[in-house]
Design a protein around this motif. Structure first.
Motif, PDB file in Angstrom:
ATOM      1  N   VAL A  26       0.864  -1.196   0.000  1.00  0.00           N
ATOM      2  CA  VAL A  26       0.000   0.000   0.000  1.00  0.00           C
ATOM      3  C   VAL A  26       0.903   1.250   0.000  1.00  0.00           C
ATOM      4  CG1 VAL A  26      -2.104   1.035   0.917  1.00  0.00           C
ATOM      5  CG2 VAL A  26      -1.604  -1.342   1.434  1.00  0.00           C
ATOM      6  N   HIS A  27       1.732   1.349  -1.049  1.00  0.00           N
ATOM      7  CA  HIS A  27       2.745   2.405  -1.111  1.00  0.00           C
ATOM      8  C   HIS A  27       2.181   3.689  -1.711  1.00  0.00           C
ATOM      9  CE1 HIS A  27       3.016   1.469  -5.358  1.00  0.00           C
ATOM     10  NE2 HIS A  27       3.444   0.240  -5.118  1.00  0.00           N
ATOM     11  N   LEU A  28       3.050   4.671  -1.932  1.00  0.00           N
ATOM     12  CA  LEU A  28       2.612   5.990  -2.402  1.00  0.00           C
ATOM     13  C   LEU A  28       1.890   5.920  -3.742  1.00  0.00           C
ATOM     14  CD1 LEU A  28       5.691   8.168  -1.379  1.00  0.00           C
ATOM     15  CD2 LEU A  28       3.446   8.095  -0.280  1.00  0.00           C
ATOM     16  N   GLY A  29       2.333   5.022  -4.619  1.00  0.00           N
ATOM     17  CA  GLY A  29       1.659   4.850  -5.901  1.00  0.00           C
ATOM     18  C   GLY A  29       0.252   4.315  -5.733  1.00  0.00           C
ATOM     19  N   HIS A  30       0.105   3.323  -4.852  1.00  0.00           N
ATOM     20  CA  HIS A  30      -1.223   2.770  -4.557  1.00  0.00           C
ATOM     21  C   HIS A  30      -2.137   3.852  -3.959  1.00  0.00           C
ATOM     22  CE1 HIS A  30       0.888  -1.362  -3.980  1.00  0.00           C
ATOM     23  NE2 HIS A  30       0.425  -1.254  -5.207  1.00  0.00           N
ATOM     24  N   LYS A  31      -1.558   4.653  -3.056  1.00  0.00           N
ATOM     25  CA  LYS A  31      -2.374   5.664  -2.366  1.00  0.00           C
ATOM     26  C   LYS A  31      -2.930   6.693  -3.342  1.00  0.00           C
ATOM     27  CE  LYS A  31      -0.245   5.096   2.144  1.00  0.00           C
ATOM     28  NZ  LYS A  31       0.802   5.547   3.057  1.00  0.00           N
ATOM     29  N   LYS A  32      -2.165   6.985  -4.389  1.00  0.00           N
ATOM     30  CA  LYS A  32      -2.633   7.933  -5.402  1.00  0.00           C
ATOM     31  C   LYS A  32      -3.906   7.399  -6.077  1.00  0.00           C
ATOM     32  CE  LYS A  32      -0.792  10.733  -9.157  1.00  0.00           C
ATOM     33  NZ  LYS A  32       0.372  11.026 -10.008  1.00  0.00           N
ATOM     34  N   ILE A  33      -3.900   6.103  -6.391  1.00  0.00           N
ATOM     35  CA  ILE A  33      -5.069   5.460  -7.002  1.00  0.00           C
ATOM     36  C   ILE A  33      -6.243   5.449  -6.017  1.00  0.00           C
ATOM     37  CG2 ILE A  33      -5.969   3.285  -7.947  1.00  0.00           C
ATOM     38  CD1 ILE A  33      -3.022   2.659  -8.772  1.00  0.00           C
ATOM     39  N   ILE A  34      -5.952   5.107  -4.747  1.00  0.00           N
ATOM     40  CA  ILE A  34      -7.013   4.983  -3.743  1.00  0.00           C
ATOM     41  C   ILE A  34      -7.644   6.345  -3.435  1.00  0.00           C
ATOM     42  CG2 ILE A  34      -7.515   4.299  -1.356  1.00  0.00           C
ATOM     43  CD1 ILE A  34      -5.216   2.156  -1.767  1.00  0.00           C
ATOM     44  N   GLU A  35      -6.818   7.393  -3.405  1.00  0.00           N
ATOM     45  CA  GLU A  35      -7.361   8.747  -3.190  1.00  0.00           C
ATOM     46  C   GLU A  35      -8.338   9.120  -4.310  1.00  0.00           C
ATOM     47  OE1 GLU A  35      -3.870  11.166  -2.879  1.00  0.00           O
ATOM     48  OE2 GLU A  35      -3.412  10.450  -0.847  1.00  0.00           O
ATOM     49  N   LYS A  36      -7.960   8.766  -5.544  1.00  0.00           N
ATOM     50  CA  LYS A  36      -8.841   9.029  -6.689  1.00  0.00           C
ATOM     51  C   LYS A  36     -10.132   8.225  -6.564  1.00  0.00           C
ATOM     52  CE  LYS A  36      -7.067   9.664 -10.788  1.00  0.00           C
ATOM     53  NZ  LYS A  36      -6.466   9.496 -12.130  1.00  0.00           N
ATOM     54  N   LEU A  37     -10.007   6.973  -6.133  1.00  0.00           N
ATOM     55  CA  LEU A  37     -11.159   6.087  -5.928  1.00  0.00           C
ATOM     56  C   LEU A  37     -12.131   6.683  -4.909  1.00  0.00           C
ATOM     57  CD1 LEU A  37     -12.295   3.004  -6.275  1.00  0.00           C
ATOM     58  CD2 LEU A  37     -11.145   2.650  -4.092  1.00  0.00           C
ATOM     59  N   VAL A 162       7.382   4.555  -7.910  1.00  0.00           N
ATOM     60  CA  VAL A 162       7.420   3.633  -6.773  1.00  0.00           C
ATOM     61  C   VAL A 162       6.795   2.321  -7.212  1.00  0.00           C
ATOM     62  CG1 VAL A 162       6.501   3.185  -4.468  1.00  0.00           C
ATOM     63  CG2 VAL A 162       7.228   5.474  -5.065  1.00  0.00           C
ATOM     64  N   SER A 163       7.361   1.216  -6.760  1.00  0.00           N
ATOM     65  CA  SER A 163       6.736  -0.082  -7.021  1.00  0.00           C
ATOM     66  C   SER A 163       6.995  -0.998  -5.837  1.00  0.00           C
ATOM     67  CB  SER A 163       7.307  -0.719  -8.297  1.00  0.00           C
ATOM     68  OG  SER A 163       8.643  -1.140  -8.072  1.00  0.00           O
ATOM     69  N   SER A 164       6.139  -2.013  -5.682  1.00  0.00           N
ATOM     70  CA  SER A 164       6.335  -2.991  -4.611  1.00  0.00           C
ATOM     71  C   SER A 164       7.668  -3.705  -4.789  1.00  0.00           C
ATOM     72  CB  SER A 164       5.186  -4.004  -4.615  1.00  0.00           C
ATOM     73  OG  SER A 164       3.947  -3.360  -4.386  1.00  0.00           O
ATOM     74  N   THR A 165       8.079  -3.935  -6.037  1.00  0.00           N
ATOM     75  CA  THR A 165       9.357  -4.621  -6.316  1.00  0.00           C
ATOM     76  C   THR A 165      10.527  -3.789  -5.796  1.00  0.00           C
ATOM     77  OG1 THR A 165       8.381  -5.636  -8.268  1.00  0.00           O
ATOM     78  CG2 THR A 165      10.779  -5.616  -8.142  1.00  0.00           C
ATOM     79  N   LYS A 166      10.495  -2.471  -6.042  1.00  0.00           N
ATOM     80  CA  LYS A 166      11.573  -1.588  -5.556  1.00  0.00           C
ATOM     81  C   LYS A 166      11.635  -1.603  -4.026  1.00  0.00           C
ATOM     82  CE  LYS A 166      11.846   1.927  -9.215  1.00  0.00           C
ATOM     83  NZ  LYS A 166      11.616   3.362  -9.518  1.00  0.00           N
ATOM     84  N   ILE A 167      10.476  -1.631  -3.391  1.00  0.00           N
ATOM     85  CA  ILE A 167      10.437  -1.618  -1.923  1.00  0.00           C
ATOM     86  C   ILE A 167      10.970  -2.935  -1.372  1.00  0.00           C
ATOM     87  CG2 ILE A 167       8.921  -1.490   0.103  1.00  0.00           C
ATOM     88  CD1 ILE A 167       7.077   0.312  -1.702  1.00  0.00           C
ATOM     89  N   ARG A 168      10.582  -4.043  -1.975  1.00  0.00           N
ATOM     90  CA  ARG A 168      11.096  -5.347  -1.531  1.00  0.00           C
ATOM     91  C   ARG A 168      12.623  -5.375  -1.627  1.00  0.00           C
ATOM     92  NH1 ARG A 168       7.104  -7.727  -5.217  1.00  0.00           N
ATOM     93  NH2 ARG A 168       5.128  -7.835  -4.094  1.00  0.00           N
ATOM     94  N   LYS A 169      13.149  -4.852  -2.735  1.00  0.00           N
ATOM     95  CA  LYS A 169      14.604  -4.835  -2.940  1.00  0.00           C
ATOM     96  C   LYS A 169      15.291  -3.993  -1.864  1.00  0.00           C
ATOM     97  CE  LYS A 169      18.016  -4.266  -6.663  1.00  0.00           C
ATOM     98  NZ  LYS A 169      18.999  -3.390  -6.013  1.00  0.00           N
ATOM     99  N   ALA A 170      14.721  -2.834  -1.564  1.00  0.00           N
ATOM    100  CA  ALA A 170      15.294  -1.976  -0.517  1.00  0.00           C
ATOM    101  C   ALA A 170      15.310  -2.699   0.829  1.00  0.00           C
ATOM    102  CB  ALA A 170      14.503  -0.672  -0.411  1.00  0.00           C
ATOM    103  N   LEU A 171      14.230  -3.400   1.149  1.00  0.00           N
ATOM    104  CA  LEU A 171      14.158  -4.123   2.423  1.00  0.00           C
ATOM    105  C   LEU A 171      15.160  -5.273   2.464  1.00  0.00           C
ATOM    106  CD1 LEU A 171      10.272  -4.196   2.814  1.00  0.00           C
ATOM    107  CD2 LEU A 171      11.868  -2.881   4.219  1.00  0.00           C
ATOM    108  N   GLU A 172      15.292  -5.966   1.352  1.00  0.00           N
ATOM    109  CA  GLU A 172      16.243  -7.085   1.281  1.00  0.00           C
ATOM    110  C   GLU A 172      17.685  -6.606   1.439  1.00  0.00           C
ATOM    111  OE1 GLU A 172      15.068  -8.690  -2.451  1.00  0.00           O
ATOM    112  OE2 GLU A 172      13.360  -9.796  -1.592  1.00  0.00           O
ATOM    113  N   GLU A 173      17.923  -5.342   1.053  1.00  0.00           N
ATOM    114  CA  GLU A 173      19.261  -4.758   1.195  1.00  0.00           C
ATOM    115  C   GLU A 173      19.431  -4.044   2.534  1.00  0.00           C
ATOM    116  OE1 GLU A 173      19.456  -2.260  -2.245  1.00  0.00           O
ATOM    117  OE2 GLU A 173      19.920  -3.931  -3.612  1.00  0.00           O
ATOM    118  N   GLY A 174      18.361  -4.021   3.333  1.00  0.00           N
ATOM    119  CA  GLY A 174      18.430  -3.370   4.638  1.00  0.00           C
ATOM    120  C   GLY A 174      18.251  -1.870   4.595  1.00  0.00           C
ATOM    121  N   ASP A 175      17.875  -1.341   3.438  1.00  0.00           N
ATOM    122  CA  ASP A 175      17.723   0.116   3.311  1.00  0.00           C
ATOM    123  C   ASP A 175      16.320   0.529   3.759  1.00  0.00           C
ATOM    124  OD1 ASP A 175      17.809   2.780   2.685  1.00  0.00           O
ATOM    125  OD2 ASP A 175      18.733   2.502   0.714  1.00  0.00           O
TER     126      ASP A 175
END
Length: 312
Positions: A26-37, A162-175
């Motif tokens: 439920v990242h910033l990209g998702h929130k943009k869609i949900i706000e519009k919804l 922003v994408s869920s894939t980018k966030i997963r990668k950041a978490l896997e790298e500890g960022d």
């Protein structure tokens, strides 16, 4: 927010504006869609509705055990509830469900079950058996079944970057800080506190051991992190180690939290821990005393960060 964990539980009265997806993080990209919804539904007097699926379709269709998710289903529900939605439908995703044709999916679910008057969806949305139908087919069905389709363009989606894939990668790298920036909130771990070996208490750093039951939950890279938790309506800060505790001969992964200025019994309780910053890698020290001295340094660094965090 009304939460239904199966389409069959839904009372189909009331017209809906709908968006559809897994919304992991439920990242910033998702929130943009949900706000519009939400704003579109309010303007028209309709229900704002999200249709999401669990388990993740990849886990079912490809039996992909390697896929780890940013949120547990309960964490995702909690985040969505804060965004002003009227309805959240969590449809169990099964092989049988995946075999619905595009026509059956639109007619039986979007129209007959959800009373769709408008669907807000990404330009690359695919649906129906083998995901063969595209937004082109959805617009054709819209004309037949009397609902609108609002397409979210590639430009709108890419604008957020922003994408869920980018966030997963950041978490896997500890960022953690990068992941939190993309999420728009602090990444969380939720679990039960279980008894450990009590080694932390012996070196003046008692820890609460967090046991996460959902094996699909993504756990960030091993290391020491600054965290906070809401316990008994009070924010408590601390530091958390994810790893195997090599200095004391550990071999299995554990998640241990040392809360600052806190001495309540948490055993058996479920808590949510928000991760704020990564301090360092986990490492093997020459002795338990050397580990203890490093923990004092970690605590000083954590407290310094928390002081600056509050001064912002």
């Amino acid at each position: 927010m009304i939460i239904k964990r199966n389409l069959d539980e839904l009372d189909s009265s009331g017209l809906s504006v709908i968006t559809i997806g897994t919304f992991d993080g439920v990242h910033l990209g998702h929130k943009k869609i949900i706000e519009k919804l939400v704003s579109t539904a309010k303007a028209n007097g309709f229900n704002s509705t999200i249709l999401t699926f669990f388990p993740h379709p990849r886990m079912v269709l490809q039996q992909d055990d390697s896929l780890k998710l940013i949120n547990t289903i309960d964490e995702k529900t909690e985040i969505l509830e804060k965004l002003g939605l009227d309805q959240l439908i969590i449809q169990p995703f099964t092989k049988e469900f995946s075999r619905l044709s595009a026509m059956e999916y639109v007619r039986n679910i979007l129209v007959n079950k959800l009373n769709a008057k408008k669907i807000i969806i990404g330009y690359d949305h695919r649906f129906g058996r083998n995901r063969t139908a595209t937004i082109k087919e959805l617009k054709e069905y819209a004309a037949s079944f009397n609902f609108e389709v609002e397409e979210i363009s590639a430009e709108e989606i890419n604008e957020v970057s922003v994408s869920s894939t980018k966030i997963r990668k950041a978490l896997e790298e500890g960022d953690i800080e990068k992941a939190n920036l993309y999420l728009g909130y602090e990444f969380m771990l939720t679990g039960n506190i279980t008894k450990g070996k009590g080694l932390g208490r012996q070196i003046e750093f008692p820890t609460a051991n967090l046991n996460i039951q959902e094996n699909y939950k993504l756990i960030p890279k091993h290391g020491v992190y600054i965290v906070k938790s809401n316990i008994n309506k009070k924010t408590v800060y601390g530091m958390m180690n994810i790893g195997i505790n090599p200095t004391v001969g550990g071999t299995t992964k554990s998640i241990e939290i040392h809360f600052f200025d806190f001495d309540q019994d948490l055993y058996g309780k479920t808590i949510q821990v928000n991760m704020m910053k990564r301090l360092r890698d986990e490492k093997r020290f020459e002795s338990v005393e050397a580990l203890k001295q490093q923990l004092y340094k970690d605590k000083a660094n954590a407290l310094n960060f928390i002081e600056k965090y509050h001064a912002q």
